[in-house]
Design a protein around this motif. Structure first.
Motif, short mmCIF file in Angstrom:
data_model
loop_
_atom_site.label_atom_id
_atom_site.label_comp_id
_atom_site.label_asym_id
_atom_site.label_seq_id
_atom_site.Cartn_x
_atom_site.Cartn_y
_atom_site.Cartn_z
N ARG A 21 0.95 -1.21 -0.04
CA ARG A 21 -0.02 -0.16 0.05
C ARG A 21 0.76 1.26 0.14
NH1 ARG A 21 -0.80 -2.05 5.32
NH2 ARG A 21 0.04 -0.75 6.97
N ASP A 22 2.06 1.31 0.41
CA ASP A 22 3.10 2.45 0.38
C ASP A 22 3.84 2.40 -0.94
OD1 ASP A 22 1.76 2.97 3.07
OD2 ASP A 22 3.47 2.08 4.06
N LEU A 23 3.88 1.52 -1.70
CA LEU A 23 4.75 1.36 -2.93
C LEU A 23 4.14 2.26 -4.04
CD1 LEU A 23 5.64 -2.25 -3.01
CD2 LEU A 23 6.98 -0.37 -2.04
N VAL A 24 4.90 3.15 -4.62
CA VAL A 24 4.36 4.22 -5.60
C VAL A 24 5.21 4.02 -6.84
CG1 VAL A 24 3.40 5.97 -3.62
CG2 VAL A 24 5.99 6.05 -4.50
N ALA A 25 4.77 4.72 -7.75
CA ALA A 25 5.72 4.83 -9.05
C ALA A 25 6.92 5.91 -8.62
CB ALA A 25 4.82 5.73 -10.17
N PRO A 26 7.92 5.28 -9.56
CA PRO A 26 7.94 4.56 -10.54
C PRO A 26 8.09 2.87 -10.25
CG PRO A 26 10.11 5.28 -10.39
CD PRO A 26 9.30 5.91 -9.41
N GLY A 27 7.73 2.04 -11.10
CA GLY A 27 7.88 0.69 -10.81
C GLY A 27 8.51 0.10 -12.08
N PRO A 28 8.99 -1.03 -11.86
CA PRO A 28 9.91 -1.34 -13.02
C PRO A 28 9.23 -1.35 -14.26
CG PRO A 28 9.39 -3.22 -11.50
CD PRO A 28 8.55 -2.16 -10.86
N ASP A 29 10.05 -0.68 -15.25
CA ASP A 29 9.42 -0.76 -16.67
C ASP A 29 9.48 -1.96 -17.10
OD1 ASP A 29 12.25 -1.34 -17.75
OD2 ASP A 29 12.53 0.64 -18.09
N ASP A 30 8.94 -2.18 -18.47
CA ASP A 30 9.03 -3.85 -19.11
C ASP A 30 10.16 -4.37 -19.38
OD1 ASP A 30 6.39 -3.16 -19.32
OD2 ASP A 30 6.38 -2.75 -21.48
N ALA A 31 11.27 -3.67 -19.39
CA ALA A 31 12.69 -4.45 -19.66
C ALA A 31 12.91 -4.65 -18.01
CB ALA A 31 13.71 -3.42 -20.29
N GLN A 32 12.99 -3.99 -17.29
CA GLN A 32 13.25 -4.11 -15.91
C GLN A 32 12.53 -5.43 -15.37
OE1 GLN A 32 12.62 -0.16 -14.55
NE2 GLN A 32 14.96 0.23 -14.08
N LEU A 33 11.17 -5.49 -15.55
CA LEU A 33 10.32 -6.54 -15.05
C LEU A 33 10.83 -7.87 -15.73
CD1 LEU A 33 8.08 -7.49 -12.94
CD2 LEU A 33 6.52 -6.81 -14.93
N ARG A 34 11.07 -8.03 -16.83
CA ARG A 34 11.56 -9.16 -17.33
C ARG A 34 12.98 -9.44 -16.91
NH1 ARG A 34 10.81 -11.76 -22.55
NH2 ARG A 34 12.73 -13.02 -22.94
N GLU A 35 13.83 -8.32 -16.53
CA GLU A 35 14.98 -8.82 -15.80
C GLU A 35 14.80 -9.56 -14.51
OE1 GLU A 35 19.41 -6.66 -14.89
OE2 GLU A 35 17.83 -5.33 -15.45
N ILE A 36 13.70 -8.81 -13.92
CA ILE A 36 13.57 -9.35 -12.46
C ILE A 36 12.95 -10.92 -12.51
CG2 ILE A 36 11.79 -9.10 -10.61
CD1 ILE A 36 12.05 -6.01 -11.04
N LEU A 37 12.21 -10.92 -13.63
CA LEU A 37 11.47 -12.42 -13.61
C LEU A 37 12.59 -13.47 -14.15
CD1 LEU A 37 8.04 -11.22 -14.82
CD2 LEU A 37 8.47 -12.18 -12.70
N GLU A 38 13.65 -12.97 -14.96
CA GLU A 38 14.52 -13.95 -15.44
C GLU A 38 15.15 -14.46 -14.19
OE1 GLU A 38 16.25 -11.97 -18.94
OE2 GLU A 38 14.75 -12.77 -20.23
N VAL A 39 15.57 -13.44 -13.41
CA VAL A 39 16.44 -13.74 -12.20
C VAL A 39 15.57 -14.88 -11.30
CG1 VAL A 39 17.06 -12.93 -10.04
CG2 VAL A 39 17.88 -11.86 -12.00
N ALA A 40 14.26 -14.57 -11.14
CA ALA A 40 13.30 -15.59 -10.48
C ALA A 40 13.57 -16.90 -11.27
CB ALA A 40 11.90 -14.97 -10.50
N LEU A 41 13.77 -17.05 -12.42
CA LEU A 41 13.75 -18.40 -13.29
C LEU A 41 14.96 -19.08 -12.89
CD1 LEU A 41 12.26 -17.38 -16.69
CD2 LEU A 41 10.99 -18.19 -14.72
N ARG A 42 16.01 -18.41 -12.46
CA ARG A 42 17.20 -18.89 -12.10
C ARG A 42 17.08 -19.84 -10.49
NH1 ARG A 42 21.18 -17.93 -15.15
NH2 ARG A 42 22.71 -18.66 -13.58
N THR A 43 16.19 -20.10 -10.14
CA THR A 43 15.83 -20.66 -8.85
C THR A 43 16.13 -22.23 -8.73
OG1 THR A 43 14.35 -19.10 -8.28
CG2 THR A 43 13.88 -21.33 -7.17
#
Length: 192
Positions: A21-43
């Motif tokens: 509820r306290d998180l505001v913009a900016p959030g990750p852009d599309d490229a950053q979100l892809r990078e974040i999710l690609e790290v998650a795939l390295r689990t």
């Protein structure tokens, strides 16, 4: 300082989730979100099963999510009050970025279900670490939406479950520490 990115170890030592509820913009852009999710795939993933999935809820679909949550909540609790319904809408609209994390175990695998579920949790933790490493904050929520059948069906396939709603953005308020477990109560030495 929370989420100190000066070294990998300092980030892990100071990691702190943000309240969605306290998180505001900016959030990750599309490229950053892809990078974040690609790290998650390295689990870690015994059997190379990828027993998890991620569903991005775009900003223009947040109202549809709020409507889904409200309808599902009213179906389960027809006498729901105004504040309960407002909470469903607030849940759907908090933080600029939302990823729904799913536990997606592979049935019939020799890898035990428990290990697959642990891997799903680890994937979410890697997602959060990656978001924090990029300078954002994240919050992993469960609660009623994770356990409602209609909400689950909207995101998950057969045999899958919602492991959490992961909200990402920039802290709009200073992060606060929370109580941490006492090391000596959690860690012991085996001596049999």
């Amino acid at each position: 300082m929370f989420n100190d990115r000066s070294t990998p170890l300092s980030l892990l030592q100071t990691r702190r989730s943000g309240k969605p509820r306290d998180l505001v913009a900016p959030g990750p852009d599309d490229a950053q979100l892809r990078e974040i999710l690609e790290v998650a795939l390295r689990t870690p993933d015994h059997g190379k099963l990828a027993p998890w999935r991620f569903v991005i809820v775009p900003a223009d679909k947040r109202s549809a999510l709020a409507d889904l949550l409200e309808a599902s909540y009213r179906a389960e609790k027809p006498d729901a009050g105004r504040l309960e319904i407002e909470a469903m809408h607030q849940f759907a609209h908090q933080a600029p970025t939302l990823v729904v994390a799913l536990s997606a175990p592979v049935e019939g695998s020799k890898i035990p279900l428990w290990e697959q579920e642990l891997s799903a949790g680890a994937a979410i933790m890697n997602l959060l670490h990656a978001a924090h490493a990029l300078g954002f904050a994240g919050g992993w929520l469960t609660g009623w939406p994770c356990y409602n059948g209609d909400v689950r069906t909207a995101f998950a396939g057969e045999g899958e479950r919602i492991a959490g709603f992961v909200f990402l953005g920039t802290p709009g308020k200073p992060l606060e520490e929370r109580p941490r477990p006492d090391y000596d109560k959690i860690v012991s030495i085996w001596d049999r």
